[in-house]
Design a protein around this motif. Structure first.
Motif, PDB file in Angstrom:
ATOM      1  N   UNK A   1       7.401   5.502   3.122  1.00  0.00           N
ATOM      2  CA  UNK A   1       6.662   5.872   1.399  1.00  0.00           C
ATOM      3  C   UNK A   1       7.084   7.549   0.892  1.00  0.00           C
ATOM      4  N   UNK A   2       7.287   8.405   1.826  1.00  0.00           N
ATOM      5  CA  UNK A   2       6.752   9.959   1.931  1.00  0.00           C
ATOM      6  C   UNK A   2       8.734  10.503   1.651  1.00  0.00           C
ATOM      7  N   UNK A   3       9.137   9.628   1.716  1.00  0.00           N
ATOM      8  CA  UNK A   3      10.527  10.120   1.986  1.00  0.00           C
ATOM      9  C   UNK A   3      11.281   9.544   0.737  1.00  0.00           C
ATOM     10  N   UNK A   4      10.813   7.697   0.395  1.00  0.00           N
ATOM     11  CA  UNK A   4      11.322   6.980  -0.264  1.00  0.00           C
ATOM     12  C   UNK A   4      10.787   6.422  -1.246  1.00  0.00           C
ATOM     13  N   UNK A   5       9.640   5.340  -1.166  1.00  0.00           N
ATOM     14  CA  UNK A   5       9.048   5.558  -2.413  1.00  0.00           C
ATOM     15  C   UNK A   5       8.589   6.240  -3.267  1.00  0.00           C
ATOM     16  N   UNK A   6       7.870   7.123  -2.927  1.00  0.00           N
ATOM     17  CA  UNK A   6       6.798   8.058  -3.896  1.00  0.00           C
ATOM     18  C   UNK A   6       7.729   8.450  -4.560  1.00  0.00           C
ATOM     19  N   UNK A   7       8.523   9.390  -3.876  1.00  0.00           N
ATOM     20  CA  UNK A   7       9.867  10.452  -4.890  1.00  0.00           C
ATOM     21  C   UNK A   7      10.446   9.314  -6.119  1.00  0.00           C
ATOM     22  N   UNK A   8      11.105   8.325  -5.332  1.00  0.00           N
ATOM     23  CA  UNK A   8      11.741   7.379  -6.413  1.00  0.00           C
ATOM     24  C   UNK A   8      10.840   7.165  -7.824  1.00  0.00           C
ATOM     25  N   UNK A   9       9.248   6.674  -7.344  1.00  0.00           N
ATOM     26  CA  UNK A   9       8.342   6.066  -8.336  1.00  0.00           C
ATOM     27  C   UNK A   9       8.190   7.231  -9.481  1.00  0.00           C
ATOM     28  N   UNK A  10       8.555   8.401  -8.822  1.00  0.00           N
ATOM     29  CA  UNK A  10       8.080   9.755  -9.591  1.00  0.00           C
ATOM     30  C   UNK A  10       9.329  10.545 -10.714  1.00  0.00           C
ATOM     31  N   UNK A  11      10.583   9.380 -10.244  1.00  0.00           N
ATOM     32  CA  UNK A  11      11.512  10.355 -10.709  1.00  0.00           C
ATOM     33  C   UNK A  11      11.890  10.232 -12.105  1.00  0.00           C
ATOM     34  N   UNK A  12      11.471   9.054 -12.840  1.00  0.00           N
ATOM     35  CA  UNK A  12      11.559   9.703 -14.344  1.00  0.00           C
ATOM     36  C   UNK A  12      10.510   9.587 -15.059  1.00  0.00           C
ATOM     37  N   UNK A  13       9.117  11.212 -14.724  1.00  0.00           N
ATOM     38  CA  UNK A  13       8.572  11.216 -15.366  1.00  0.00           C
ATOM     39  C   UNK A  13       6.988  10.123 -15.266  1.00  0.00           C
ATOM     40  N   UNK A  14       6.967   8.992 -14.258  1.00  0.00           N
ATOM     41  CA  UNK A  14       5.976   8.402 -15.318  1.00  0.00           C
ATOM     42  C   UNK A  14       4.812   9.095 -13.591  1.00  0.00           C
ATOM     43  N   UNK A  15       4.884   9.971 -13.404  1.00  0.00           N
ATOM     44  CA  UNK A  15       3.500  10.508 -12.950  1.00  0.00           C
ATOM     45  C   UNK A  15       2.430   9.713 -12.421  1.00  0.00           C
ATOM     46  N   UNK A  16       1.599  10.108 -13.881  1.00  0.00           N
ATOM     47  CA  UNK A  16       0.855   9.607 -14.001  1.00  0.00           C
ATOM     48  C   UNK A  16      -0.026   7.590 -13.316  1.00  0.00           C
ATOM     49  N   UNK A  17       1.047   6.646 -13.749  1.00  0.00           N
ATOM     50  CA  UNK A  17       1.131   5.872 -13.727  1.00  0.00           C
ATOM     51  C   UNK A  17       1.784   4.955 -12.654  1.00  0.00           C
ATOM     52  N   UNK A  18       2.588   5.613 -12.213  1.00  0.00           N
ATOM     53  CA  UNK A  18       3.030   5.464 -10.691  1.00  0.00           C
ATOM     54  C   UNK A  18       1.886   6.160  -9.224  1.00  0.00           C
ATOM     55  N   UNK A  19       1.337   7.092  -9.852  1.00  0.00           N
ATOM     56  CA  UNK A  19       0.079   7.414  -8.860  1.00  0.00           C
ATOM     57  C   UNK A  19      -1.050   6.655  -8.994  1.00  0.00           C
ATOM     58  N   UNK A  20      -0.830   6.135 -10.176  1.00  0.00           N
ATOM     59  CA  UNK A  20      -2.249   5.416 -10.571  1.00  0.00           C
ATOM     60  C   UNK A  20      -1.821   3.683  -9.456  1.00  0.00           C
ATOM     61  N   UNK A  21      -0.385   2.952  -9.305  1.00  0.00           N
ATOM     62  CA  UNK A  21      -0.352   1.831  -8.590  1.00  0.00           C
ATOM     63  C   UNK A  21      -0.355   2.274  -7.443  1.00  0.00           C
ATOM     64  N   UNK A  22       0.004   3.444  -7.171  1.00  0.00           N
ATOM     65  CA  UNK A  22      -0.023   3.674  -5.898  1.00  0.00           C
ATOM     66  C   UNK A  22      -1.646   3.193  -5.251  1.00  0.00           C
ATOM     67  N   UNK A  23      -2.791   4.086  -6.268  1.00  0.00           N
ATOM     68  CA  UNK A  23      -3.863   3.865  -5.511  1.00  0.00           C
ATOM     69  C   UNK A  23      -4.467   2.208  -5.599  1.00  0.00           C
ATOM     70  N   UNK A  24      -3.938   1.338  -6.740  1.00  0.00           N
ATOM     71  CA  UNK A  24      -4.162   0.299  -6.994  1.00  0.00           C
ATOM     72  C   UNK A  24      -3.985  -0.521  -5.480  1.00  0.00           C
ATOM     73  N   UNK A  25      -2.307  -0.290  -4.960  1.00  0.00           N
ATOM     74  CA  UNK A  25      -1.897  -0.572  -4.072  1.00  0.00           C
ATOM     75  C   UNK A  25      -2.415  -0.142  -2.826  1.00  0.00           C
ATOM     76  N   UNK A  26      -3.409   0.801  -2.878  1.00  0.00           N
ATOM     77  CA  UNK A  26      -3.644   0.786  -1.405  1.00  0.00           C
ATOM     78  C   UNK A  26      -4.913   0.208  -0.926  1.00  0.00           C
ATOM     79  N   UNK A  27      -5.810   0.592  -2.325  1.00  0.00           N
ATOM     80  CA  UNK A  27      -6.919  -0.032  -1.827  1.00  0.00           C
ATOM     81  C   UNK A  27      -6.759  -1.934  -2.105  1.00  0.00           C
TER      82      UNK A  27
END
Length: 276
Positions: A240-266
């Motif tokens: 998660x820390x080494x791959x998924x999170x960096x890749x999800x935010x690589x293209x500047x879509x930080x807010x969407x990726x972060x919200x996606x992480x929260x939805x997946x967690x819940x």
């Protein structure tokens, strides 16, 4: 109508683990099949999907693996945090060693940024290997939980077949966008539709095998059970820390990726607490 048929609970735990692994592989293939319909899945969608997958893996690591490992150890008279902490760190170290030596390339990066030992393998092969590498701990986690439920040595009752099924469901749900995240970029780069699908689904092929290995390990070496649960969690969090999170935010879509992480967690937390 029963959600899980009774006959499933009567199967050999290794068969249960195999079925769980086949399910998660099938969900990867289903996600990869998106390329038969389109090759233009938006980058924002892909990034939110990767964030979602990260959230599912974090929640699964905590509720399905770390907490049961601690409670199990304490119920058996041990110090709960010792096997949990040790297994967690060793799991991360295992993935780090694999990361250092297995040639692979993370999604969205140029061929020159490939990691592991130097190789002339094609970009598409390296992309698949990156996802395949992080599917190994997912398969292990499924197998370890099915094996744990079969041993009957868990005095807390947290390691159950129902809990293992919920974990397989959660991992399968997050494998859906992962299959898409592999196949669609390959299709965009000019790889044929059939090959893009093949490479996308191939990344999940290791999960059935490692699910069976995980079940075998805890059935035949029962004392390692809390350690094995934490090991799988550590490997998943490393991914998660080494791959998924960096890749999800690589293209500047930080807010969407972060919200996606929260939805997946819940979602994964809810599945585990409500059904596990």
């Amino acid at each position: 109508m029963e959600l899980i048929p009774k006959w499933f609970f009567e199967l050999n735990p290794m068969i249960q683990a195999l079925i769980g692994g086949l399910f998660t592989w099938g969900m990867t293939a289903l996600g990869a099949a998106v390329v038969f319909m389109t090759k233009n899945v938006g980058q924002k969608t892909l990034d939110s999907m990767l964030g979602f997958a990260a959230g599912v893996m974090i929640a699964a690591s905590v509720w399905s693996l770390i907490i049961p490992a601690i409670e199990m150890t304490e119920a058996m008279g041990g110090i709960g945090w010792i096997p949990a902490a040790t297994g967690f760190l060793v799991g991360g170290l295992f993935l780090r060693v694999c990361d250092a030596y297995l040639p692979h390339l993370h999604i969205g990066l140029p061929r020159s940024d490939a990691e592991g030992v130097s190789t002339s393998w094609r970009r598409s092969t390296l992309l698949v290997l990156a996802i395949t590498l992080h599917n190994i701990p997912e398969g292990l986690a499924i197998g370890v939980l099915f094996g744990a439920a079969a041993t009957g040595i868990d005095p807390t009752g947290t390691a159950t077949i129902a809990g293992a099924i919920v974990l397989a469901m959660g991992i399968g749900i997050q494998n859906l966008p992962e299959g898409t995240a592999v196949s669609v970029p390959l299709r965009r780069e000019g790889v044929g539709t059939g090959k893009s699908f093949f490479y996308g689904q191939l990344s999940g092929a290791v999960e059935p095998a490692f699910a069976v290995l995980g079940a075998l390990a805890v059935i035949f070496v029962q004392p390692i059970l809390p350690f094995a649960l934490a090991f799988a969690a550590g490997a998943m969090i490393y991914v998660v820390v080494e791959e998924l999170v960096p890749e999800s935010q690589l293209h500047g879509n930080t807010d969407l990726a972060t919200l996606g992480t929260m939805v997946g967690f819940v979602l994964m937390m809810t599945l585990d607490v409500a059904l596990g």
